[in-house]
Scaffold this active site. Structure first.
Site, short mmCIF file in Angstrom:
data_model
loop_
_atom_site.label_atom_id
_atom_site.label_comp_id
_atom_site.label_asym_id
_atom_site.label_seq_id
_atom_site.Cartn_x
_atom_site.Cartn_y
_atom_site.Cartn_z
N PHE A 141 0.86 -1.19 0.00
CA PHE A 141 0.00 0.00 0.00
C PHE A 141 0.89 1.23 0.00
O PHE A 141 1.72 1.40 0.88
CB PHE A 141 -0.93 0.04 1.22
CG PHE A 141 -1.86 1.22 1.16
CD1 PHE A 141 -3.06 1.16 0.46
CD2 PHE A 141 -1.52 2.44 1.75
CE1 PHE A 141 -3.90 2.26 0.35
CE2 PHE A 141 -2.35 3.55 1.66
CZ PHE A 141 -3.55 3.46 0.97
N ASP A 226 9.29 2.75 1.76
CA ASP A 226 8.13 3.51 2.19
C ASP A 226 7.97 3.29 3.69
O ASP A 226 7.47 2.26 4.14
CB ASP A 226 6.88 3.04 1.42
CG ASP A 226 5.65 3.88 1.78
OD1 ASP A 226 5.70 4.63 2.77
OD2 ASP A 226 4.64 3.77 1.06
N LYS A 255 2.39 9.88 8.16
CA LYS A 255 1.64 9.43 9.35
C LYS A 255 2.10 10.05 10.67
O LYS A 255 1.65 11.12 11.02
CB LYS A 255 1.61 7.90 9.39
CG LYS A 255 0.71 7.33 8.28
CD LYS A 255 0.20 5.92 8.54
CE LYS A 255 -0.98 5.59 7.65
NZ LYS A 255 -0.64 5.02 6.34
C1 LIG Z 1 -0.86 5.29 4.90
C2 LIG Z 1 0.22 4.95 3.95
C3 LIG Z 1 0.44 5.71 2.78
C4 LIG Z 1 -0.48 6.83 2.37
O1 LIG Z 1 -0.48 7.87 3.29
P1 LIG Z 1 -1.64 8.98 3.22
O2 LIG Z 1 -1.18 10.02 4.20
O3 LIG Z 1 -2.92 8.32 3.60
O4 LIG Z 1 -1.69 9.48 1.83
C5 LIG Z 1 1.52 5.38 2.00
N1 LIG Z 1 2.34 4.37 2.32
C6 LIG Z 1 2.16 3.63 3.43
C7 LIG Z 1 3.13 2.53 3.74
C8 LIG Z 1 1.09 3.87 4.27
O5 LIG Z 1 0.89 3.12 5.35
#
Ligand SMILES: *Cc1c(COP(=O)(O)O)cnc(C)c1O
Length: 391
Positions: A141, A226, A255
């Site tokens: 994700f 990420d 986050k």
């Molecule tokens: C939540 C998340 C995103 C997206 O972040 P948003 O602030 O919701 O756009 C991207 N990568 C990872 C690993 C995430 O957990």
């Protein structure tokens, strides 16, 4: 605390009604209206207390409404809320230095969310390598904007929005050979979450990321971690990459970075950085966001929350492993990023939790994601385990 968890007042109902009528119905919400929070606890407008094992989805690492964060936001808001990146501000410069030191990278770029951080990483990889393609892994994700969505695995999220930036690019998670087989001379970057969040709290084997690093080096391909969900102490180190001893070329953050205030960032090596005019964001690195992030980092340091995440995570997982809850298959994760795998959908457990004063989130249908604030106490963990036991 012993208020009835089953009834909603007219206040709640009028809020549900407004949402139903006026908000685009993209979210499957739990039927409660949250109103305030302190530490690991949140309260709904009827005064019921919940232990928050969601934490805004791994956002409120320092707990809700930490006094230091509240104070920092107040102070900054009275001074300066927004100016353009046409000018310098002290909070942005300070935060940049702190992040570079924490990530052991060379430079940062500021944006406003996780998906924006991934977009920035993609653009940076393309402009730096002059290549166009990406490799991502199954169950990944990375966000919902068009670029990040292209790297996100779930068909349900992708299919309605095709054509995307790229179609075929997914290889199995935790399989370095698959990356080696898929990589071409046009692969700009490989992107992985060091531990997959949304995909079900999947921890790769010890050497996987090292092998991926090697494959990227041999192919002149960049490696993007990420760390949007795994960052800022969540997994028991400042960043998850430390646990695997691997350095990416670019990493994404968001986050928990601002302690709840919206913010995103990427960090990269000197020779991979953007140059003038290559990227921009109106709100990126604004004074209020940066002041929040500085306060949040200070709290994590002062209260030893990285170590605490490690210890409480171990305690939590050991207590969970002793459970004999119906259908529980496996407990996994690192630090306070915990997944409890069931052999069935776990929506009913989320509901059971809510009715008994614990907020859970279910990801990948059958994985209960437990990501409480890092300030959670042993006593609160025991209460959570107790509620799960009765499920
Ligand atoms: C939540 C998340 C995103 C997206 O972040 P948003 O602030 O919701 O756009 C991207 N990568 C990872 C690993 C995430 O957990």
């Amino acid at each position: 605390m012993q208020k009835d968890y089953n009834s909603s007042s007219s206040d709640s109902n009028s809020i549900f009604d407004k949402d139903t009528k006026y908000v685009m119905q993209t979210y499957g919400r739990q039927p409660i209206v949250l109103d305030s929070g302190k530490g690991s606890l949140v309260y709904d407008i009827e005064g019921r207390e919940y232990i928050d094992c969601v934490a805004g989805i791994a956002v409120n690492n320092i707990g809700h409404c930490h006094p230091l964060l509240v104070e920092a936001i107040k102070k900054q808001a009275e001074k300066l809320i927004h100016v353009s990146n046409l000018y310098y501000t002290e909070p942005q410069a300070e935060l940049a230095e702190q992040l570079v030191k924490l990530t052991e990278m060379d430079r940062v770029f500021f944006c406003n969310s996780g998906t924006e951080a991934v977009e920035a990483a993609m653009k940076l990889a393309r402009i730096n390598t002059k290549k166009t393609d990406f490799i991502a892994v199954e169950h990944s994700f990375h966000g919902r904007t068009m670029g990040a969505l292209s790297l996100t695995y779930k068909d349900m999220y992708r299919d309605p929005f095709k054509p995307l930036v790229q179609e075929e690019m997914f290889v199995p998670f935790n399989d370095a050979q698959a990356i080696s087989d898929a990589i071409t001379e046009n692969t700009a970057a490989v992107i992985v979450e060091p531990i997959q969040g949304e995909g079900g709290i999947n921890v790769p084997s010890e050497d996987y990321l090292k092998e991926v690093r090697k494959i990227c080096d041999e192919n002149d391909t960049l490696l993007i971690f990420d760390e949007v969900q795994t960052g800022f102490g969540r997994t028991g180190t400042w960043f998850c990459k430390e646990q695997f001893g691997v350095e990416p070329d670019i990493m994404t953050m968001a986050k928990a970075i601002g302690g709840g205030f919206p913010m995103g960032a990427i960090a990269a090596r000197e020779d991979v950085s953007f140059g003038r005019g290559e990227h921009a964001a109106t709100f990126g690195g604004g004074p209020l966001a940066c002041a929040s992030a500085l306060a949040s980092i200070e709290v994590i340091r002062e209260e030893n929350l990285v170590q605490r995440s490690k210890e409480m995570g171990e305690y939590f997982r050991s207590q969970l492993s002793d459970l004999s809850t119906d259908g529980l298959v496996e407990v996994r994760g690192k630090g306070l990023m915990i997944g409890v795998q069931f052999d069935r959908k776990c929506a009913d457990i989320v509901e059971h939790g809510r009715r008994n004063g614990v907020l859970f989130n279910c990801t990948s249908e059958s994985v209960l994601r437990i990501a409480p604030p890092l300030v959670i106490t042993k006593e609160e963990i025991d209460r959570v385990v107790n509620v799960l036991e009765q499920a």
